[in-house]
Write an enzyme that holds these catalytic residues in place. Sequence first.
Site, PDB file in Angstrom:
ATOM      1  N   ASP A 129      30.658  58.431  58.903  1.00 32.01           N
ATOM      2  CA  ASP A 129      30.222  57.500  58.343  1.00 32.01           C
ATOM      3  C   ASP A 129      30.593  56.214  58.508  1.00 32.01           C
ATOM      4  OD1 ASP A 129      28.680  59.190  56.492  1.00 32.01           O
ATOM      5  OD2 ASP A 129      30.448  58.874  54.543  1.00 32.01           O
ATOM      6  N   GLN A 255      24.439  66.645  61.230  1.00 25.94           N
ATOM      7  CA  GLN A 255      25.121  65.420  61.942  1.00 25.94           C
ATOM      8  C   GLN A 255      26.575  65.681  61.948  1.00 25.94           C
ATOM      9  OE1 GLN A 255      22.843  61.819  59.935  1.00 25.94           O
ATOM     10  NE2 GLN A 255      22.779  63.791  58.838  1.00 25.94           N
TER      11      GLN A 255
HETATM   12  O1  F6P Z   1      31.921  63.005  55.582  1.00 30.00           O
HETATM   13  C1  F6P Z   1      30.957  61.983  55.197  1.00 30.00           C
HETATM   14  C2  F6P Z   1      29.842  62.745  54.442  1.00 30.00           C
HETATM   15  O2  F6P Z   1      29.387  63.547  55.584  1.00 30.00           O
HETATM   16  C3  F6P Z   1      28.729  61.787  53.890  1.00 30.00           C
HETATM   17  O3  F6P Z   1      28.070  61.315  55.012  1.00 30.00           O
HETATM   18  C4  F6P Z   1      28.191  62.596  53.122  1.00 30.00           C
HETATM   19  O4  F6P Z   1      27.462  61.861  51.833  1.00 30.00           O
HETATM   20  C5  F6P Z   1      29.236  63.563  52.367  1.00 30.00           C
HETATM   21  O5  F6P Z   1      30.389  63.688  53.456  1.00 30.00           O
HETATM   22  C6  F6P Z   1      28.905  64.823  51.959  1.00 30.00           C
HETATM   23  O6  F6P Z   1      30.006  65.644  51.386  1.00 30.00           O
HETATM   24  P1  F6P Z   1      30.221  66.976  51.127  1.00 30.00           P
HETATM   25  O7  F6P Z   1      30.933  67.577  52.552  1.00 30.00           O
HETATM   26  O8  F6P Z   1      31.211  67.195  50.317  1.00 30.00           O
HETATM   27  O9  F6P Z   1      29.033  67.681  50.979  1.00 30.00           O
END
Ligand code: F6P
Length: 325
Positions: A129, A255
């Site tokens: 991010d 990503q």
């Molecule tokens: O690590 C950041 C991120 O990938 C964000 O871009 C995304 O909104 C979030 O983590 C997703 O979180 P999780 O892995 O808990 O689903």
Amino acid sequence: MIKRIAVMTTGGDASGMNSAIRAVVRTAIASGVEVMGIIEGLHGLLHNQFIPMDMASVGGIINRGGTILQTVRSKDFYKKEVRKIAYDYLLDRKIDGLISIGGDGSRRGLNVITRETGIPSCFIPASIDNDVYGTDYTIGFDSAVNVGLDAIDKIRDTAASHHRIFIVEVMGREHGFLALEVGLTGGAELILIPEFKKDLKISSIAAVLNSGMRRGKNSSIIVMAEGVGHSAALAEKIEKTTGFETRYTVLGYIQRGGAPTSFSRKLGLTFGYEAVKCLLKLKRKRSMMVGMRCNEVVVMEMKSVIGKERGIDAAAYNMNKVFSL
Ligand code: F6P
């Protein structure tokens, strides 16, 4: 004097974390300091999941995405009474320095540990991010941007062939740093991010798309951050409002994976190296962070950065608007 440190990765994984682990382990050992890895970050700390790390334990990982130490998002760690268990484990293991590699939430966690135990620490920013205040870049951001670019380049081929509008939804629940970089460098006509709410109105979106079509464009790409809503719903609205056939693609967790780019690897290596150098000089109760500012690796006091929000690059956002007028 610091004799044994522990290293963990916390929050969402980011490509290049392994380079940082490698650098931490090897720099510490070269400085005569023992290293323990904490498996599954703060969650592992609560469950006594420590492993000794030697030079060989970080061999062959520089090119691998993810994190060999693994990571679990821990809600329990934020309960004071539960944290005490973790502190006993740190004491039992004679850990006298801590390094955490992760995003903004991980930084808060590390700061709490130092405040409550006195164990000195150094934080290494890593997140796709790029939303950590105090550094221009986090480990993993560049790798995620390049995954996004690869996808946009492919989508552009089909968008142009079919005369379609395409929404590419990229990650970023709270911030649009990733979407902005992918959109700008991918040549998107529109970038939709939570920081610029006014531009999210369907009337504004339709105006940009219509003006492009009037100039003879037969397709357009919209890059949207996941934090602004659902791309499926937006695609429907666009089609209804403009009459242009619209499709969407959600890039999602793709990503976060894949081999790190050279930039993400180098950030991992230099941040890891500098973090150990910095940590070994720290007195108890001190917490620092490494980062990159204006192409230089810098070390800063945790208290100068904690709780602050990184601002979006409005100039870059406005520049992109000029390109798609
Ligand atoms: O690590 C950041 C991120 O990938 C964000 O871009 C995304 O909104 C979030 O983590 C997703 O979180 P999780 O892995 O808990 O689903």
